[in-house]
Motif scaffolding. Sequence first.
Motif, mmCIF file in Angstrom:
data_model
loop_
_atom_site.group_PDB
_atom_site.id
_atom_site.type_symbol
_atom_site.label_atom_id
_atom_site.label_comp_id
_atom_site.label_asym_id
_atom_site.label_seq_id
_atom_site.Cartn_x
_atom_site.Cartn_y
_atom_site.Cartn_z
ATOM 1 N N SER A 127 -32.366 -1.270 -6.963
ATOM 2 C CA SER A 127 -31.202 -2.153 -7.105
ATOM 3 C C SER A 127 -31.531 -3.356 -7.980
ATOM 4 C CB SER A 127 -30.717 -2.610 -5.723
ATOM 5 O OG SER A 127 -31.733 -3.315 -5.046
ATOM 6 N N GLN A 128 -32.731 -3.929 -7.836
ATOM 7 C CA GLN A 128 -33.134 -5.060 -8.671
ATOM 8 C C GLN A 128 -33.260 -4.639 -10.129
ATOM 9 O OE1 GLN A 128 -36.746 -5.881 -6.518
ATOM 10 N NE2 GLN A 128 -35.834 -7.579 -5.378
ATOM 11 N N ALA A 129 -33.856 -3.472 -10.351
ATOM 12 C CA ALA A 129 -34.004 -2.981 -11.721
ATOM 13 C C ALA A 129 -32.640 -2.714 -12.344
ATOM 14 C CB ALA A 129 -34.851 -1.706 -11.723
ATOM 15 N N ARG A 130 -31.698 -2.203 -11.547
ATOM 16 C CA ARG A 130 -30.366 -1.913 -12.068
ATOM 17 C C ARG A 130 -29.675 -3.191 -12.542
ATOM 18 N NH1 ARG A 130 -28.191 -0.110 -7.707
ATOM 19 N NH2 ARG A 130 -29.224 1.908 -7.861
ATOM 20 N N VAL A 131 -29.846 -4.280 -11.799
ATOM 21 C CA VAL A 131 -29.241 -5.559 -12.193
ATOM 22 C C VAL A 131 -29.839 -6.046 -13.514
ATOM 23 C CG1 VAL A 131 -29.047 -7.985 -11.583
ATOM 24 C CG2 VAL A 131 -28.619 -6.248 -9.850
ATOM 25 N N LEU A 132 -31.170 -5.998 -13.627
ATOM 26 C CA LEU A 132 -31.814 -6.447 -14.861
ATOM 27 C C LEU A 132 -31.399 -5.578 -16.050
ATOM 28 C CD1 LEU A 132 -35.502 -7.432 -13.980
ATOM 29 C CD2 LEU A 132 -33.536 -8.903 -14.391
ATOM 30 N N ARG A 133 -31.291 -4.267 -15.827
ATOM 31 C CA ARG A 133 -30.867 -3.382 -16.915
ATOM 32 C C ARG A 133 -29.451 -3.716 -17.366
ATOM 33 N NH1 ARG A 133 -33.643 0.763 -13.965
ATOM 34 N NH2 ARG A 133 -31.676 1.463 -13.040
ATOM 35 N N ALA A 134 -28.566 -3.958 -16.382
ATOM 36 C CA ALA A 134 -27.177 -4.279 -16.727
ATOM 37 C C ALA A 134 -27.104 -5.574 -17.532
ATOM 38 C CB ALA A 134 -26.343 -4.390 -15.457
ATOM 39 N N GLU A 135 -27.833 -6.593 -17.104
ATOM 40 C CA GLU A 135 -27.815 -7.874 -17.825
ATOM 41 C C GLU A 135 -28.405 -7.723 -19.224
ATOM 42 O OE1 GLU A 135 -30.008 -10.376 -15.203
ATOM 43 O OE2 GLU A 135 -28.282 -10.827 -13.911
ATOM 44 N N ALA A 136 -29.502 -6.963 -19.328
ATOM 45 C CA ALA A 136 -30.127 -6.761 -20.639
ATOM 46 C C ALA A 136 -29.205 -5.990 -21.573
ATOM 47 C CB ALA A 136 -31.453 -6.023 -20.474
ATOM 48 N N PHE A 137 -28.491 -4.997 -21.036
ATOM 49 C CA PHE A 137 -27.599 -4.228 -21.901
ATOM 50 C C PHE A 137 -26.425 -5.075 -22.369
ATOM 51 C CE2 PHE A 137 -24.207 -1.419 -23.076
ATOM 52 C CZ PHE A 137 -24.862 -0.493 -23.864
ATOM 53 N N GLN A 138 -25.858 -5.867 -21.472
ATOM 54 C CA GLN A 138 -24.720 -6.714 -21.870
ATOM 55 C C GLN A 138 -25.126 -7.688 -22.970
ATOM 56 O OE1 GLN A 138 -23.568 -8.388 -18.101
ATOM 57 N NE2 GLN A 138 -22.883 -6.404 -17.297
ATOM 58 N N ALA A 139 -26.335 -8.274 -22.848
ATOM 59 C CA ALA A 139 -26.816 -9.195 -23.884
ATOM 60 C C ALA A 139 -27.060 -8.452 -25.198
ATOM 61 C CB ALA A 139 -28.107 -9.877 -23.416
ATOM 62 N N ALA A 140 -27.644 -7.248 -25.113
ATOM 63 C CA ALA A 140 -27.908 -6.473 -26.334
ATOM 64 C C ALA A 140 -26.603 -6.064 -27.008
ATOM 65 C CB ALA A 140 -28.737 -5.238 -25.985
ATOM 66 N N LEU A 141 -25.606 -5.678 -26.230
ATOM 67 C CA LEU A 141 -24.326 -5.263 -26.803
ATOM 68 C C LEU A 141 -23.618 -6.439 -27.456
ATOM 69 C CD1 LEU A 141 -22.253 -3.022 -27.202
ATOM 70 C CD2 LEU A 141 -21.300 -3.589 -24.957
ATOM 71 N N ALA A 142 -23.687 -7.624 -26.826
ATOM 72 C CA ALA A 142 -23.051 -8.812 -27.414
ATOM 73 C C ALA A 142 -23.689 -9.150 -28.761
ATOM 74 C CB ALA A 142 -23.163 -9.995 -26.452
ATOM 75 N N ALA A 143 -25.022 -9.080 -28.818
ATOM 76 C CA ALA A 143 -25.702 -9.367 -30.083
ATOM 77 C C ALA A 143 -25.410 -8.288 -31.126
ATOM 78 C CB ALA A 143 -27.209 -9.466 -29.832
ATOM 79 N N PHE A 144 -25.307 -7.052 -30.681
ATOM 80 C CA PHE A 144 -25.052 -5.914 -31.570
ATOM 81 C C PHE A 144 -23.696 -6.052 -32.262
ATOM 82 C CE2 PHE A 144 -23.443 -1.513 -32.093
ATOM 83 C CZ PHE A 144 -24.455 -0.971 -32.882
ATOM 84 N N CYS A 145 -22.704 -6.558 -31.533
ATOM 85 C CA CYS A 145 -21.338 -6.677 -32.076
ATOM 86 C C CYS A 145 -21.024 -8.070 -32.617
ATOM 87 C CB CYS A 145 -20.316 -6.310 -31.005
ATOM 88 S SG CYS A 145 -20.424 -4.598 -30.439
ATOM 89 N N ALA A 146 -22.007 -8.976 -32.592
ATOM 90 C CA ALA A 146 -21.730 -10.373 -32.939
ATOM 91 C C ALA A 146 -21.265 -10.528 -34.382
ATOM 92 C CB ALA A 146 -22.972 -11.226 -32.688
ATOM 93 N N ASP A 147 -21.815 -9.722 -35.313
ATOM 94 C CA ASP A 147 -21.427 -9.888 -36.720
ATOM 95 C C ASP A 147 -20.142 -9.145 -37.062
ATOM 96 O OD1 ASP A 147 -22.295 -7.320 -36.577
ATOM 97 O OD2 ASP A 147 -23.956 -7.539 -37.991
#
Length: 634
Positions: A127-147
């Motif tokens: 469950s802890q790993a799932r939370v970290l993965r979700a947060e990391a993916f959301q940050a990566a997706l935001a940066a990916f679409c930022a431009d």
Amino acid sequence: MPAANPEQLAAIEETEQDAAIGAPGLVFVSAGAGTGKTTVLVERFVKAVLERGLAIDAILVITYTERAAGELRERIRARLRELGRRDLAREVDRAWISTIHAFCSRLLRSHPFEAGLDPRFRVLDESQARVLRAEAFQAALAAFCADRRPERLRLLATYGARGLQTMLTGVFERLRSAGRPLVLDLEAPAPLRERVAELRRVAADGLAAAGADSSERSALERLLEQVGEETPPERLRSLSELGTRDAALTEAIEAVERAALEEIATRDRALLEELLAAFADGYGRAKARESAVDFEDLQLLARALLRDDATLRERIRFRFRAVLVDEFQDTNRLQCELIDLVADRESAGELPADLFFVGDEFQSIYRFRHADVDVFRERRAKSGGVLALTRNYRSRPEVLAVVNHVFSPEFGTEFAPLAAAGRFPDPSLGPAVEVLVTDKAAYRGSGLSWRQAEARHVARRVRELVDEGGCAPGEVVLLFAAGTNAERYEEALRAEGLPTFRAAGRGYFGQQQVVDLLAYLRLLRNRYDDEALVTVLASPLVGVSNDALVLLRRAARGPLFTGLEREPPPGLSTRDRRLLEAFRQRYDRLCRLSASVGLERLCERIVAEHDYDLAVLARWDGRRRYANLRKLAR
């Protein structure tokens, strides 16, 4: 029917098991269900210690679960005591008997600096790993679409944020579990049009059997409208949202969704790989900030440590003179590589380790925890010989005869028929096996689903058995390949007046007693959760009237609970006033208690404080409802 106990040492006297226990070097055992393989592992371990003189901690035993490891440890201890070696029994706690993850953790904690880890690293639970993965993916997706590049926005529009996260985190886990780099090595996509045609056929069959005005019929009609041969793959990714209780239809929908995703992924491979790499990098940094590793890191880091540090690798290989692996059919390639790094001493010019693999491909939990049954098959093919354990100590010969008859043609030449080893009295109450057959084709166009017909057939037969005195309702169990249709069978049984307890299916958390108890737990966490408070007050936990809820709403200033923090609202009946005062006293006690007891104990106290168990048991199916409460607490 009572079965012979596989724990008995009489199992060891069988020729095939003696051969498995005593054979030197590499032994590959194919153990069918109920063949006493745990007993074989125990005897293999004990003989290695007593007859070959190996130290307790010179034997590495890999099991599938911590529970299995604990059971094996206790049985080895008991066997040593039985043989008069209490001195060795006391040393069993030093033995390396664990899951592959626990072995890797123990190895890394012994050599943290060599592995590049903080010596105080912690292991994230899922469950802890799932939370970290979700947060990391959301940050990566935001940066990916930022431009706001058009092709990236198109990718986001095609899959959706949740779809991208589900797909790429799943790929991330599968690649890591196989020990492979994070590269999308896409195979030829599944034939989408064939999958669509199969789905339409299954849906049409269901439509022919659905009732004229049923909600199921409406759902099937919508499905057939949305899914056609020319429907673009982007519109076929989320068909599961339509919902269905039919297992065959669910399977066909999932096949279409997978094929659609594969077709789109082939087109968007470069963009997906870029996002996957950004996500993996962010997830790695998040774990590093917390000095944490997840379960897959344990295996990957242990493999790197043993592969890259030749001195340490040889020390580990010299230490473990025997390696025993249970449930080998549920390992993956990375785990197999780890075992080889520990056990392969031929490359160092030494005798090979004593290797003992036990498993059965027909008991493989396919894809669970990324298991790969091909690893089992490949290792078996290279072993040069397999010792088959086929004497079953659990089941009656009549049951095994049916199992062999059904599965032999299904599994082909690799299937080894099981033979009954236990001794049973002759069946005196009829046949040990009875087959109830439902002809699916006969119900097409009848307005009745074949599943419903089968459920009624089974329920009538159970009713007959109970009425004849052959069994009590609590002595009957229905097992399903998947629990999606369990509710239909439960409804049929209850229509026959049979009490039920359902441990499968998707409706468990919708059971009223489960809803009530979960609402109380929410209320203990946040007293200003209005929905939870109304649920609790209206339920048998408290049982106030609707008038009381209206008066409480009028008296509250803001959240509903504020109406209870002072005097009870004016205008309440004597009964409602008494119930609310009692609730407040019990609630305050449970709030204090919640800070010091575990969740299971807290659930038990909630039920006891409010006499909810008595209210549940007073219902005609109270035992089933109470069992649901106990299941939730556990």
